[in-house]
Design an enzyme around this catalytic site. Structure first.
Site, PDB file in Angstrom:
ATOM      1  N   LYS A  23      50.580  98.265  40.662  1.00  0.00           N
ATOM      2  CA  LYS A  23      51.812  97.491  40.377  1.00  0.00           C
ATOM      3  C   LYS A  23      52.660  97.420  41.659  1.00  0.00           C
ATOM      4  O   LYS A  23      52.099  97.358  42.761  1.00  0.00           O
ATOM      5  CB  LYS A  23      52.574  98.102  39.198  1.00  0.00           C
ATOM      6  CG  LYS A  23      51.709  98.146  37.942  1.00  0.00           C
ATOM      7  CD  LYS A  23      52.476  98.311  36.664  1.00  0.00           C
ATOM      8  CE  LYS A  23      51.512  98.259  35.489  1.00  0.00           C
ATOM      9  NZ  LYS A  23      52.160  98.349  34.181  1.00  0.00           N
TER      10      LYS A  23
ATOM     11  N   ALA B  81      48.222 102.858  35.147  1.00  0.00           N
ATOM     12  CA  ALA B  81      49.173 102.630  36.240  1.00  0.00           C
ATOM     13  C   ALA B  81      50.080 103.845  36.407  1.00  0.00           C
ATOM     14  O   ALA B  81      49.830 104.694  37.262  1.00  0.00           O
ATOM     15  CB  ALA B  81      49.982 101.369  35.990  1.00  0.00           C
ATOM     16  N   SER B  82      51.090 103.981  35.549  1.00  0.00           N
ATOM     17  CA  SER B  82      52.138 104.983  35.789  1.00  0.00           C
ATOM     18  C   SER B  82      51.607 106.411  35.864  1.00  0.00           C
ATOM     19  O   SER B  82      52.130 107.212  36.638  1.00  0.00           O
ATOM     20  CB  SER B  82      53.240 104.872  34.730  1.00  0.00           C
ATOM     21  OG  SER B  82      52.708 104.828  33.434  1.00  0.00           O
TER      22      SER B  82
ATOM     23  N   ILE C 282      52.757  99.639  27.324  1.00  0.00           N
ATOM     24  CA  ILE C 282      52.645  99.748  28.782  1.00  0.00           C
ATOM     25  C   ILE C 282      53.806 100.571  29.342  1.00  0.00           C
ATOM     26  O   ILE C 282      54.962 100.313  29.014  1.00  0.00           O
ATOM     27  CB  ILE C 282      52.600  98.346  29.442  1.00  0.00           C
ATOM     28  CG1 ILE C 282      51.297  97.629  29.073  1.00  0.00           C
ATOM     29  CG2 ILE C 282      52.749  98.457  30.959  1.00  0.00           C
ATOM     30  CD1 ILE C 282      51.192  96.199  29.598  1.00  0.00           C
TER      31      ILE C 282
ATOM     32  N   ASN D 102      46.005 100.332  38.443  1.00  0.00           N
ATOM     33  CA  ASN D 102      46.871  99.227  38.844  1.00  0.00           C
ATOM     34  C   ASN D 102      48.078  99.809  39.565  1.00  0.00           C
ATOM     35  O   ASN D 102      48.902 100.492  38.959  1.00  0.00           O
ATOM     36  CB  ASN D 102      47.293  98.448  37.581  1.00  0.00           C
ATOM     37  CG  ASN D 102      48.195  97.276  37.901  1.00  0.00           C
ATOM     38  OD1 ASN D 102      48.489  97.005  39.055  1.00  0.00           O
ATOM     39  ND2 ASN D 102      48.640  96.581  36.857  1.00  0.00           N
TER      40      ASN D 102
ATOM     41  N   HIS E 141      47.775  89.794  33.952  1.00  0.00           N
ATOM     42  CA  HIS E 141      48.429  91.022  33.496  1.00  0.00           C
ATOM     43  C   HIS E 141      49.682  90.651  32.703  1.00  0.00           C
ATOM     44  O   HIS E 141      50.308  89.620  32.981  1.00  0.00           O
ATOM     45  CB  HIS E 141      48.792  91.909  34.700  1.00  0.00           C
ATOM     46  CG  HIS E 141      49.225  93.273  34.275  1.00  0.00           C
ATOM     47  ND1 HIS E 141      50.498  93.544  33.859  1.00  0.00           N
ATOM     48  CD2 HIS E 141      48.528  94.425  34.157  1.00  0.00           C
ATOM     49  CE1 HIS E 141      50.573  94.820  33.513  1.00  0.00           C
ATOM     50  NE2 HIS E 141      49.394  95.375  33.687  1.00  0.00           N
TER      51      HIS E 141
ATOM     52  N   GLU F 239      45.443  95.363  26.696  1.00  0.00           N
ATOM     53  CA  GLU F 239      46.667  96.149  26.897  1.00  0.00           C
ATOM     54  C   GLU F 239      47.772  95.646  25.971  1.00  0.00           C
ATOM     55  O   GLU F 239      48.370  94.604  26.249  1.00  0.00           O
ATOM     56  CB  GLU F 239      47.171  96.015  28.347  1.00  0.00           C
ATOM     57  CG  GLU F 239      46.270  96.641  29.378  1.00  0.00           C
ATOM     58  CD  GLU F 239      47.002  96.956  30.676  1.00  0.00           C
ATOM     59  OE1 GLU F 239      46.590  97.901  31.347  1.00  0.00           O
ATOM     60  OE2 GLU F 239      47.998  96.276  31.016  1.00  0.00           O
TER      61      GLU F 239
ATOM     62  N   GLY G 261      49.645 103.046  28.495  1.00  0.00           N
ATOM     63  CA  GLY G 261      50.042 104.386  28.109  1.00  0.00           C
ATOM     64  C   GLY G 261      48.997 105.471  28.319  1.00  0.00           C
ATOM     65  O   GLY G 261      49.217 106.629  27.965  1.00  0.00           O
TER      66      GLY G 261
HETATM   67  O1  G3P Z   1      47.620  97.543  34.159  1.00  0.00           O
HETATM   68  C1  G3P Z   1      47.810  98.800  33.638  1.00  0.00           C
HETATM   69  C2  G3P Z   1      49.123  98.951  33.014  1.00  0.00           C
HETATM   70  O2  G3P Z   1      49.731  97.810  32.552  1.00  0.00           O
HETATM   71  C3  G3P Z   1      49.246 100.098  32.115  1.00  0.00           C
HETATM   72  O3  G3P Z   1      50.388 100.704  32.549  1.00  0.00           O
HETATM   73  O4  G3P Z   1      51.775 102.589  33.105  1.00  0.00           O
HETATM   74  O5  G3P Z   1      50.996 102.254  30.764  1.00  0.00           O
HETATM   75  O6  G3P Z   1      49.374 102.956  32.528  1.00  0.00           O
HETATM   76  P1  G3P Z   1      50.637 102.224  32.209  1.00  0.00           P
END
Ligand code: G3P
Length: 232
Positions: free
Chosen positions: A11, A205-206, A149, A9, A96, A144, A184
């Site tokens: 984002k 994502a991150s 997150i 993602n 989301h 999630e 995470g």
């Molecule tokens: O959609 C994926 C996201 O919400 C997870 O974010 O940064 O924890 O991988 P992250």
């Protein structure tokens, strides 16, 4: 169990747009070629990037991050499914945690997306919400827990019971829908742990979008998923 999914993602991270967003997509494309039939890559990109990225890729599956439950018409600033499809998206993320919509809207959107030939990846924040979504028959479900997150603390390690009870509840309603674990997920180990718990892949994502070296991170995650899938 099928091919494991690595969904990224984008984002609205600074790296999601323009040349950097495209560079990450081209890296993923290279890996998707290498891991063809072994790992399925989904990139949920900002609406502004769908055309650019989908025109430059073939093996990665390009998704939008959200769609509005409207038909094309007098709706300023909204994103109908038809527009996403026209831009080149093959599917869309829905609900989301950072862009929640009502269950009734998810219902309409999943049905209309299916009619349009678009895939849907619907996020849920709890196992019971995931089960509620499962009855709508989306293409994929992602669990999630919002509190993890962006923390770098992986759901597969910190809250494995959320993943396992999601799988258990969703399977009562829908035996086939792939279930991704997200929040995470940072390392290959986190991704492998998700598969070990019974998930069909991960939504990240991150870890990728904020990586110094997104290519190395994507490779680490893909490799781990491929290995874990082989074992299961
Ligand atoms: O959609 C994926 C996201 O919400 C997870 O974010 O940064 O924890 O991988 P992250």
């Amino acid at each position: 169990k099928g091919v494991p999914v690595l969904a990224v993602n984008y984002k609205a991270y600074p790296s999601a747009f323009g040349e950097t967003g495209l560079a990450i997509a081209l890296t993923a494309e290279k890996l998707a070629e290498e891991y063809n039939g072994i790992v399925r890559f989904i990139l949920a990109v900002p609406a502004t990037e769908i055309t650019r990225i989908s025109e430059s890729t073939d093996k990665v599956v390009v998704y939008a991050q959200h769609a509005d439950p409207i038909e094309p018409g007098a709706y300023t600033g909204y994103l109908p499914l038809e527009a996403l499809k026209e831009a080149g998206a093959k599917g869309t993320l829905l609900n989301h945690s950072e862009h929640r919509i009502r269950l009734s809207d998810i219902d309409v959107l999943v049905r209309r997306a299916t009619q349009l030939g678009l895939e849907t990846l619907v996020c849920a924040d709890t196992p019971t919400a995931a089960a509620a979504v499962a009855i709508l028959s989306p293409t994929i479900i992602a669990i999630e827990p919002p509190e993890l997150i962006g923390t770098g603390v992986s759901v597969s390690k910190a809250k494995p019971e959320v993943v396992t009870s999601t799988i258990q509840l969703v399977r009562m309603v829908n035996p086939d829908v792939p279930i991704l674990a997200g929040a995470g997920i940072t390392t290959g180990e986190d991704a492998a742990a998700a598969l070990k718990l019974g998930a069909n892949g991960v939504l990240v994502a991150s870890a990728v979008m904020k990586a110094q070296d997104p290519e190395a991170k994507l490779l680490e995650l893909a490799e781990a998923l491929a290995k874990a899938a082989e074992k299961s």
